[in-house]
Each structure stands twice: as structure tokens, then as C-alpha cells.
Design an enzyme around this catalytic site. Structure first.
Site, short mmCIF file in Angstrom:
data_model
loop_
_atom_site.label_atom_id
_atom_site.label_comp_id
_atom_site.label_asym_id
_atom_site.label_seq_id
_atom_site.Cartn_x
_atom_site.Cartn_y
_atom_site.Cartn_z
N VAL A 103 0.83 -1.21 0.00
CA VAL A 103 0.00 0.00 0.00
C VAL A 103 0.87 1.26 0.00
CG1 VAL A 103 -1.72 1.27 1.35
CG2 VAL A 103 -1.87 -1.21 1.16
N LYS A 162 14.86 -2.66 3.98
CA LYS A 162 13.83 -2.37 2.97
C LYS A 162 14.09 -1.00 2.34
CE LYS A 162 10.25 -5.17 5.13
NZ LYS A 162 9.09 -5.19 6.01
N PHE A 217 -7.96 -0.02 -1.61
CA PHE A 217 -8.65 -1.20 -2.13
C PHE A 217 -7.82 -1.97 -3.15
CE2 PHE A 217 -11.93 1.80 -0.79
CZ PHE A 217 -12.66 1.02 0.10
N ASN A 257 -13.94 -6.33 2.03
CA ASN A 257 -13.12 -7.55 1.99
C ASN A 257 -13.90 -8.76 2.50
OD1 ASN A 257 -10.95 -6.35 0.86
ND2 ASN A 257 -9.55 -6.60 2.57
N GLY A 311 -12.43 -23.25 -5.50
CA GLY A 311 -11.07 -23.76 -5.45
C GLY A 311 -10.65 -23.99 -4.01
N CYS A 352 -4.64 -10.28 3.60
CA CYS A 352 -5.81 -9.42 3.84
C CYS A 352 -7.07 -10.19 4.25
CB CYS A 352 -6.09 -8.61 2.59
SG CYS A 352 -4.69 -7.63 2.08
N LYS A 390 -7.18 -12.23 7.73
CA LYS A 390 -7.12 -11.40 8.95
C LYS A 390 -8.26 -10.39 9.01
CE LYS A 390 -4.15 -7.55 7.59
NZ LYS A 390 -5.22 -6.57 7.41
N ARG A 434 1.76 -15.60 2.38
CA ARG A 434 1.16 -15.54 3.71
C ARG A 434 -0.22 -16.21 3.70
NH1 ARG A 434 1.09 -9.30 4.90
NH2 ARG A 434 1.02 -9.29 2.63
C1 UGA Z 1 -7.86 -8.13 -1.37
C2 UGA Z 1 -8.96 -7.27 -2.04
O1 UGA Z 1 -9.34 -7.87 -3.29
C3 UGA Z 1 -8.49 -5.83 -2.26
O2 UGA Z 1 -9.56 -5.04 -2.77
C4 UGA Z 1 -8.03 -5.25 -0.93
O3 UGA Z 1 -7.56 -3.92 -1.05
C5 UGA Z 1 -6.89 -6.12 -0.38
O4 UGA Z 1 -7.41 -7.47 -0.19
C6 UGA Z 1 -6.44 -5.52 0.93
O5 UGA Z 1 -7.21 -5.49 1.88
O6 UGA Z 1 -5.32 -4.96 0.97
P1 UGA Z 1 -5.71 -9.46 -2.28
O7 UGA Z 1 -5.59 -10.00 -0.89
O8 UGA Z 1 -4.50 -8.91 -2.95
O9 UGA Z 1 -6.79 -8.24 -2.31
O10 UGA Z 1 -6.25 -10.64 -3.18
P2 UGA Z 1 -7.54 -11.03 -4.02
O11 UGA Z 1 -7.25 -10.90 -5.45
O12 UGA Z 1 -8.75 -10.34 -3.52
O13 UGA Z 1 -7.66 -12.59 -3.68
C7 UGA Z 1 -7.79 -13.05 -2.35
C8 UGA Z 1 -7.85 -14.56 -2.29
O14 UGA Z 1 -9.11 -15.03 -2.76
C9 UGA Z 1 -6.81 -15.30 -3.12
O15 UGA Z 1 -6.29 -16.36 -2.35
C10 UGA Z 1 -7.59 -15.83 -4.31
O16 UGA Z 1 -7.03 -17.00 -4.84
C11 UGA Z 1 -8.93 -16.10 -3.67
N1 UGA Z 1 -10.08 -16.09 -4.62
C12 UGA Z 1 -10.42 -14.94 -5.26
C13 UGA Z 1 -10.82 -17.24 -4.81
O17 UGA Z 1 -10.53 -18.31 -4.24
N2 UGA Z 1 -11.90 -17.20 -5.66
C14 UGA Z 1 -12.26 -16.07 -6.31
O18 UGA Z 1 -13.27 -16.11 -7.05
C15 UGA Z 1 -11.50 -14.90 -6.12
#
Ligand code: UGA
Length: 456
Positions: free
Chosen positions: A12, A36, A151, A234, A279, A286, A289, A353
Site C-alpha cells: 500500500v 527495505k 482497495f 473484503n 477452489g 488481507c 485477517k 502468507r
Molecule cells: C484483497 C482485495 O481484493 C483488495 O480489494 C483489498 O484492497 C486487499 O485485499 C487488501 O485489503 O489490501 P488481495 O488480498 O490482494 O486483495 O487478493 P484477491 O485478489 O482479492 O484474492 C484473495 C484470495 O481469494 C486469493 O487467495 C484468491 O485466490 C482467492 N479467490 C479470489 C478465490 O478463491 N476465488 C475467487 O473467485 C476470487
């Protein structure tokens, strides 16, 4: 022009610092971790995020980006300070706010003029009020506190920053929000006229980027509403995933195909197709937690939300469910050799993670003869949580060689596009477990494999 400090060099903070410095703002990127900061000074990030490095280099080269470990250097001259510090979870699932509080205290003692303090980290509703108190106890200058949740998703952080779906600004002092809006307007103007040749690694990842830029969509709210928007968004997305995974089990039990089902369900614009992919379930820094933090938040306020407990329960069950489905094929797996493809919590990131793939690999170690694993970039980060019994390989070929079962645990494009004819020659057995439903089931079966998916 206003001077900016961003505290926290994670996904972020680093992304925001890169964008603001490229948009013309003098931007300090402050992190207490010297290693870092030293990496960022060389024009690179200390984590993998497609396209981000060219923007860090751009910021450093323009003389606008100042990575530092010193509050004393960054805070006194800054007008707007963003907090982008991590909020991990405590053992009981509640949010650990110690880093946020420490960063706020360290900022407060170096404030010598009126500032705007913008909270971009994900925090439970009510946190802003506590932090305002820290400023009141430590400085007599006026501090305007703004909640501005981020987001962006990992793996598409640059795109999400240049073209955010919405910019939520929550504060008691709405007048001051104009100053924060100016920053996001500047990023929009930068994104709109971006010279993609200057940011080549970004341009190669997002070739159709230009068509995707929208004017900023501002949403003004109270402080508490802004905080609650973020965690609710989320948790809602996580709910979509767990709802889909629970339905996938019913699809298995009844002979339906979850992909077909969700194609039909998601075609309703009120529902939408995204986040309805079955899946192994969700992981990362994110969703797990944030959902558990929100559960604590509900409890602390004596409000019931049994839905979220179900979301966690379904997600937790998925690795075990997939193994049970594999065992239901009939053959004993104890003497089998298994290759796990993918360790990151999703494709496009080195972040492992709370990765469901790692959880699955660890479960398998005690149940089969041998577990090998390969990931294009997340092996180093996955090592922290992987059981010693998992053998990491340096290529896909090495991973699949002589194994009985291949499990796709993260849907990286290189796994989807794998030469399965060659893979079959290298393998001993013929079982493919598609933990992300990312393969063409019919094609795989036609090649002579046994196919195990989630809900199909
Ligand atoms: C998520 C949110 O999508 C962001 O909008 C948010 O800002 C971010 O958290 C955060 O709070 O910082 P992220 O954790 O990067 O983003 O990942 P996602 O793309 O949302 O995927 C999360 C998990 O859900 C992954 O393990 C993915 O494989 C899984 N997933 C996603 C599924 O199993 N099925 C789906 O249909 C979509």
C-alpha cells in the site's frame, strides 16, 4: 506544493509513494526497516509487484522520492502524512494495532505544524477515535484525521492505484478533504497522460492500460463509515468465495458443475461473476485477517453476524476437502509421490502468507510418500511456513518428474499453459488435481489423465 510522508513500505505505502512522487509531490517513504529502505533507494521494491519498480525508479530519478528510516527527517516538514503500516492479526483473530499505534505516536511527537493524518491501513471501526486521542496527548498542533482505505489487490497494485474503483474519504472535518483530493487528482492527471515508454515493465504487463483510466470516484463519509467500508468490502468478497466453495461441494454431491452454475448465477448483474470461482479458498495478508478482525469487531460491539463464522469454516475446510475428494478416487495415497504447483496465495505475487497451497502441502507431508513443490517466484517466502518434508524444486519439470499426482494449487499462467503431453511422459501416474479449476477438464481427460476439480 504540499510535502507528503508515507509511513510503511508495504504494497500500500510503496505504491502510493511511487505514484505521488511521479505526480510531482515531494514524498518521503518512511519505514523503520533499514534493509527495505536501502532496496527502495536503488529504485526497486523489496517485494514482487508487476510494474512497480519502474515507478519507484521514476520517483527516485525525478528527485521527488525520499526513502528514509527517520521520523525526525520526514515528519516535521510534511503537510499530509499517510499511515500505511501493517495490521496483522492477534492469536485470537482480533487486529493487532500495535504497529499502527507506534507509528502514530512516533509521528505525533514530531508534529510541529498543523497536519492532515490519513489512515490508509485496514483498521477495525473505532480505531480512528483512539488514534485522534494519541495526537491530542502528544501535540498542540491541529491534526485532521482522515480515514482513506486502500482497495488495491496484490498483483495489480499499480493498475489499481492509477485507476482506483473509488476513493473513500471519511473525516469529522470535511473541509480539509479538498487537500487530500488534490493528491488523488494529481495521480489521475499523471495516469491519464502517462508515457508508457518511460515505464516499460509496467507497459508490458498492462498493454491495454490507457483504456482503463476513469475520473476519480470520491465517496465522502463519516470517519467510522469509511473504516467499516473497507473491512466490509473484503469480508463480502470472502463471503462470495466461501459461498461458492460450499456450493461446489453440493455440485460434487449432486453431479452439477460449479463453473457452469456460477456462470449462470453471476450473469445476474446484481450478483456479478467476480469472486465466484471455486477452489482451495482464499489466503494472503488481507482476507483471512480482515474476516477474523471483523468477527472480533462484531463481538466487541455485541452484534451477531453468524455468516462470517461460516465463511471462515468453509475456507478452512477446503484443503482437506480436496484431499478427501482425491482419496475418493479409490486408490490409497500413502505410497504416492505428489507435486504441488504454486505456493503463493494467488498468481502474480511472491506473497505466500496464509496461502492455502502451503496449508495443503503441509497436510500432504504426513499422508503421502513424497511431496515436491514449485512456484515461479514465491518459494523463498513460502519457506517460512512450509513443513521441512516438502522438497522445493527449481523447475516445473523437476517437480512433476516421477510423481503419481500433480496438484495445481495456484493458477499461475505457466501451469495453465503447461505441455500436459510432456508432463504425462515425465510423471509416473496420471492424476491431476485442479485445486483452482483452471484447466480444461475435457482436454485433460482426453489426454488420459484422471481429473479431480473442486465442484466439477
Ligand atoms: C484483497 C482485495 O481484493 C483488495 O480489494 C483489498 O484492497 C486487499 O485485499 C487488501 O485489503 O489490501 P488481495 O488480498 O490482494 O486483495 O487478493 P484477491 O485478489 O482479492 O484474492 C484473495 C484470495 O481469494 C486469493 O487467495 C484468491 O485466490 C482467492 N479467490 C479470489 C478465490 O478463491 N476465488 C475467487 O473467485 C476470487
Amino acid at each position: 506544493m504540499k510535502q507528503i510522508t508515507i509511513i510503511g513500505s508495504g504494497y500500500v505505502g510503496t505504491t502510493l509513494a511511487a505514484m505521488l512522487s511521479n505526480s510531482g509531490y515531494q514524498t518521503y517513504l518512511l519505514d523503520i526497516d533499514q534493509t527495505k529502505i536501502d532496496i527502495i533507494k536503488t529504485g526497486k521494491s523489496h517485494f514482487f509487484e508487476a510494474g512497480l519498480d519502474s515507478f519507484i525508479t521514476g520517483g527516485i530519478d525525478s528527485g521527488n522520492l525520499f526513502p528514509t528510516v527517520s521520523y525526525e527527517e520526514a515528519i516535521p516538514g510534511s503537510d499530509i502524512i499517510f499511515s500505511c503500516v501493517g495490521t496483522p492479526d492477534n492469536r485470537d483473530g482480533s487486529s493487532n494495532l500495535s504497529f499502527i499505534k507506534k507509528a502514530t505516536e512516533s509521528t505525533a511527537v514530531h508534529v510541529f505544524k498543523d497536519i492532515i493524518f490519513v489512515q490508509r491501513s485496514t483498521v477495525p471501526v473505532g480505531t480512528g477515535r483512539e488514534l485522534i486521542q494519541i495526537f491530542e496527548n502528544n501535540t498542540n498542533k491541529k491534526v485532521t484525521y482522515v480515514s482513506n482505505p486502500e482497495f488495491l489487490a496484490e498483483g495489480r497494485a499499480v493498475l489499481d492505484s492509477l485507476n482506483p474503483s473509488r476513493i473513500v474519504l471519511g473525516s469529522d472535518d470535511q473541509k480539509k478533504l479538498e487537500d487530500v483530493q488534490q493528491l488523488f487528482n494529481a495521480i489521475y492527471n499523471f495516469a491519464k497522460d502517462i508515457d508508457v515508454k518511460e515505464f516499460s515493465d509496467f507497459a508490458s504487463t498492462y498493454s491495454n492500460f490507457k483504456t482503463k483510466i476513469n475520473e476519480p470516484n470520491y465517496i465522502f463519509t463519516s470517519l467510522e463509515s469509511a473504516e467499516l467500508i473497507k473491512v466490509t468490502a473484503n469480508a463480502f468478497l470472502a463471503t462470495k468465495i466461501s459461498f461458492t466453495n460450499a456450493t461446489a461441494k453440493l455440485a460434487d454431491a449432486s453431479g452439477a458443475d460449479i463453473t457452469e452454475v456460477m456462470n449462470g448465477v453471476g450473469a445476474d448483474p446484481r450478483i456479478g461473476r467476480s469472486f465466484l470461482y471455486a477452489g482451495l479458498g482464499f489466503g494472503g495478508g488481507c482476507f483471512p485477517k480482515d474476516v477474523s478482525g471483523l468477527i472480533s469487531n462484531f463481538k466487541d460491539n455485541n452484534v451477531a453476524n453468524p455468516i462470517l463464522d461460516g465463511v471462515v469454516e468453509v475456507n478452512k475446510s477446503m484443503p482437506e476437502y480436496l484431499l478427501r475428494k482425491l482419496q475418493s478416487l479409490g486408490s490409497e495415497i500413502r505410497d504416492k509421490k505428489v507435486a504441488i504447483l504454486g505456493l503463493s496465495f494467488k498468481p502474480g505475487t511472491s506473497d505466500a502468507r496464509k496461502s492455502q497451497s502451503v496449508i495443503l502441502a503441509n497436510l500432504l507431508v504426513d499422508r503421502v510418500d513424497k511431496v515436491k513443490a514449485f512456484d515461479p517466484i514465491a518459494m523463498e517466502e513460502a519457506k517460512h511456513d512450509l513443513s521441512k518434508g516438502v522438497e522445493l524444486t527449481s523447475s516445473i519439470e523437476e517437480a512433476v518428474k516421477s510423481v503419481d499426482i500433480v496438484i495445481i494449487a495456484t493458477e499461475w499462467p505457466i501451469f495453465k499453459e503447461l505441455d500436459w503431453v510432456l508432463a504425462k511422459e515425465l510423471m509416473n501416474g496420471n492424476i491431476i488435481v485442479d485445486g483452482r479449476n483452471c484447466l480444461n477438464k475435457e482436454e485433460i481427460i482426453n489426454l488420459g489423465f484422471e481429473y479431480v476439480g473442486v465442484g466439477r
